[in-house]
Enzyme design. Structure first.
Site, PDB file in Angstrom:
ATOM      1  N   ALA A 151      -0.411   0.650  12.818  1.00 28.47           N
ATOM      2  CA  ALA A 151       0.640  -0.374  12.903  1.00 28.47           C
ATOM      3  C   ALA A 151       2.018   0.243  13.107  1.00 28.47           C
ATOM      4  CB  ALA A 151       0.631  -1.226  11.634  1.00 28.47           C
ATOM      5  N   ASN A 197       4.421   7.240   3.774  1.00 24.23           N
ATOM      6  CA  ASN A 197       4.924   6.643   2.540  1.00 24.23           C
ATOM      7  C   ASN A 197       4.897   7.630   1.391  1.00 24.23           C
ATOM      8  OD1 ASN A 197       5.684   3.916   3.031  1.00 24.23           O
ATOM      9  ND2 ASN A 197       3.519   3.390   3.309  1.00 24.23           N
ATOM     10  N   LYS A 251      13.361   3.964  -0.683  1.00 19.47           N
ATOM     11  CA  LYS A 251      12.150   3.307  -0.180  1.00 19.47           C
ATOM     12  C   LYS A 251      11.150   3.108  -1.315  1.00 19.47           C
ATOM     13  CE  LYS A 251       9.246   1.697   2.964  1.00 19.47           C
ATOM     14  NZ  LYS A 251       8.359   2.426   3.847  1.00 19.47           N
ATOM     15  N   ASN A 267       8.544   0.278  -2.453  1.00 21.59           N
ATOM     16  CA  ASN A 267       7.106   0.545  -2.362  1.00 21.59           C
ATOM     17  C   ASN A 267       6.403   0.499  -3.715  1.00 21.59           C
ATOM     18  OD1 ASN A 267       6.453   0.769   0.322  1.00 21.59           O
ATOM     19  ND2 ASN A 267       6.854   2.951   0.439  1.00 21.59           N
ATOM     20  N   SER A 290       1.039  -2.945   2.668  1.00 22.90           N
ATOM     21  CA  SER A 290      -0.020  -2.081   3.204  1.00 22.90           C
ATOM     22  C   SER A 290      -1.015  -1.699   2.118  1.00 22.90           C
ATOM     23  CB  SER A 290       0.605  -0.810   3.797  1.00 22.90           C
ATOM     24  OG  SER A 290       1.256  -0.064   2.786  1.00 22.90           O
ATOM     25  N   GLU A 310      -2.711   4.526  -1.143  1.00 16.54           N
ATOM     26  CA  GLU A 310      -1.832   5.710  -1.173  1.00 16.54           C
ATOM     27  C   GLU A 310      -1.219   5.882  -2.573  1.00 16.54           C
ATOM     28  OE1 GLU A 310      -0.119   6.561   3.110  1.00 16.54           O
ATOM     29  OE2 GLU A 310       0.524   4.572   2.467  1.00 16.54           O
TER      30      GLU A 310
END
Lengths: 308, 308
Positions: A13, A105, A189, A193, A259, A271
C-alpha cells in the site's frame, strides 16, 4: 533534471504508491514483488489516490532482489516483521553504494539497516497516510500521504542526499519534507501508531470508534502522554500540544482500519516489536517506564497467539 | 441448636447454593427470585455440587421482598450492578433488626448497605467459588466454595454475630471462616477478581488460557502487584507471597469462565464499578496510582458500550 534509480523493497500500500509516482515522473524504479508479481508483470499498477488516479502499465517487476540492478536509492517499505530477510534483500540493490530510505513503522529500524550498509547511507522517514492494497497491484490511497524523512546521521553530505531525494519526491507529486531530527519524527509518529494501532486491535475497533468513545479517548490520551514523555526522555522535542493534536487529527481522518488491525484480522503477524517493544525498551534504558504501553504490548502479544 | 431465619437476596449461582445448604440444614430460608420464580416455586432447587448433589423441593420462594418476613440474617448475593435497588430490597427482610451479610464482589459494598441499616448490623464476606447457574433453579458448583467473612465494624457484639452465622454455615456443610479484618479479605479477593475477571473480558479468554500464556501471566502479575500495593496503602495486610499464590491457585482451578466474562458474553452489565472503579478511587485517595488497573477499567468501559 537528473533521473535516479530506485529500488522498492515491499511493494504494498505504501511502496507501490510512492514507487509508482516516482516511476511516472520518469525515474527508473524497480519493484520487489511477492504474491502480486505475475499480475503486476502483466498489468502494471493501478493507483487510486486522492492526489489523482493513474495507471502504470509498464513496471520493472522483480520476483527476487537477485535480478535488481544497483540503485541510487533503495526504499525499504517492507513490514518490519520481515526484517529477518534484510541480509538477503539489501545487498543487491545497495551494492553500488546507494542510499537506503527506511519508510517502515516503529523505532530502531534505521539502525537495523545501518548494520548492513553503514550509518552514512541510511535515511529514515515516517509516512502519514491512509492507503490500502485492495487487489493485486491495486492501491487505494484514501487520505493524507505526507512523508517526513531525514538522515540517520546528519552532515552536509547526508543532508544533501536527503534534499535530492526530497526533490525527486516533491516533483513526483508526493508531499515531502525533510527533517534533521529523525528521532523526533519517529517519536511523533509513535504517538499515533502506539495508541491507535494497538488499541484498534486490543479493543477490536476502528480508529473512528476509538475517538468517538470517552473512555477510549481517555485511554488514548494516557498512552499518547506516555509516548510523549518517553520521547522527550529519549531526546525528541515534541511540543505538548501534539498530544491533543494527534487525537484531533484522528477525529478528522476518514474512518480507517489501522495497518495493525488489518494484519491482526487477516491472521498476519503484527509489527509489535518495532512499534511497541523497541520504544518501551528504549524508554526504559532512558529511565522512563511506560506502564500502559507495556500493558498494551502484553495484551497484543497474547492476542496474536490466541486469535479466534 | 437454634435455627435462624435467612433472606437470600439474589438467588443465583452463589445465593441459591448457600441458601439451599442452609435450608437443607433446617433453617428458615426465604429466597428472592426473579426469572426463575415460577420454576423454583413449582420444583425447588437442584444443586449439583462437588460437596455433594441434592435437591430442595420445597422452597420459600418470593417474587418480591414485600412478601418476605423480617429475617435474622439477610444474605445479599445480588450482582452489584443492581445495587440501585437496595432502597427497595433491604427494608422488608431487615425490618426486625436483623443483620445483613454482603456476599457481593468488589469494594465498598458493605458501606453501601450500612447506609440503610447502620454499620453495626453489616457483615461482609468473600466467596471463593466456581459455581454457575445452568438452568432455572439449577446450580452447578464446580470447585472451591469457601466463604471468609467478618463484621464491617468489629466489637464483641458483631464478632459474636459473625461467629453464630459461621456456625450455621459450617453445620450446613459450607466451608466458612470468619475474619476480624474484612478489609484484608476484600483486597485479597480483588487480587483475583481484578486481573482475572477483567482480563478474561479484555483478552476474550477463559482463566486457564490466561495462566497458560507467558505474556498474559506477566500482565496478570503486574496487575496483581498493583492491587497488592494499593491494598497495603489502604490498610490491608497481605503477604507478598499472595501475588504468586493467586496465580498458582488459578492454575489449579478447573477451566472456568469468570462471572464478568459470562456477563459480558451474555450482554449483561459488568460489575465494573465495585470490582475496578471503587478500588482505583480508594487507592487514589490513599495516594497510590493503579495505571494498569485503570487502563483495564477504561478498556472494559469501552468494551461494555461496544459489544459485537
Amino acid at each position: 533534471m537528473t533521473k535516479h534509480s530506485y529500488a522498492i523493497i515491499g511493494s504494498g500500500a505504501l511502496g507501490a504508491l510512492y514507487g509508482s509516482m516516482l516511476a511516472r515522473q520518469g525515474h527508473d524504479v524497480h519493484f520487489l514483488l511477492h504474491s502480486d508479481y505475475d499480475h503486476v508483470k502483466a498489468n502494471g499498477f493501478k493507483i487510486e489516490s486522492h492526489w489523482g488516479d493513474f495507471e502504470l502499465p509498464e513496471v520493472h517487476a522483480h520476483q527476487s532482489v537477485a535480478s535488481m540492478p544497483p540503485c541510487d536509492v533503495t526504499i525499504l517499505a517492507l513490514k518490519t516483521v520481515n526484517n529477518h530477510l534484510l541480509p538477503q534483500l539489501l545487498p543487491p540493490p545497495t551494492s553500488g553504494g546507494g542510499a537506503v530510505l527506511v519508510l517502515q513503522n516503529g523505532l530502531g529500524v534505521e539502525q537495523e539497516v545501518a548494520e548492513f550498509v553503514g550509518r552514512q547511507r541510511v535515511l529514515g522517514g515516517c509516512c502519514f497516510l491512509c492507503s490500502n492494497k485492495v487487489g493485486p497491484g491495486h492501491i487505494k490511497h484514501l487520505d493524507y500521504g505526507r512523508i517526513v524523512f531525514g538522515p540517520l546521521e546528519c552532515n552536509s553530505q547526508t543532508i544533501g542526499l536527503a534534499e535530492s531525494i526530497c526533490r525527486d519526491m516533491t516533483e513526483a507529486g508526493i508531499e515531502t519534507l525533510t527533517s534533521e531530527d529523525l528521532n523526533t519524527v519517529r517519536w511523533r509518529k509513535l504517538m499515533w501508531n502506539i495508541p491507535f494501532n494497538g488499541l484498534s486491535v486490543a479493543l477490536n475497533a476502528s480508529t473512528d470508534k476509538l475517538v468517538g468513545d470517552e473512555d477510549a479517548v481517555r485511554l488514548v490520551r494516557d498512552i499518547i502522554t506516555e509516548v510523549h514523555a518517553a520521547g522527550s526522555a529519549c531526546g525528541a522535542s515534541i511540543g505538548d500540544e501534539w498530544i491533543e493534536k494527534t487525537i484531533d487529527h484522528t477525529r478528522q481522518m476518514v474512518p480507517y482500519d489501522s495497518s495493525m488491525r488489518l494484519d491482526y484480522l487477516a491472521g498476519r503477524p503484527m509489527e509489535l516489536r518495532t512499534i511497541l517493544r523497541t520504544p518501551i525498551d528504549t524508554a526504559a534504558a532512558a529511565g522512563v517506564a511506560m506502564p500502559k504501553t507495556s500493558m498494551l504490548y502484553q495484551e497484543l502479544c497474547f492476542l496474536e497467539r490466541n486469535r479466534d
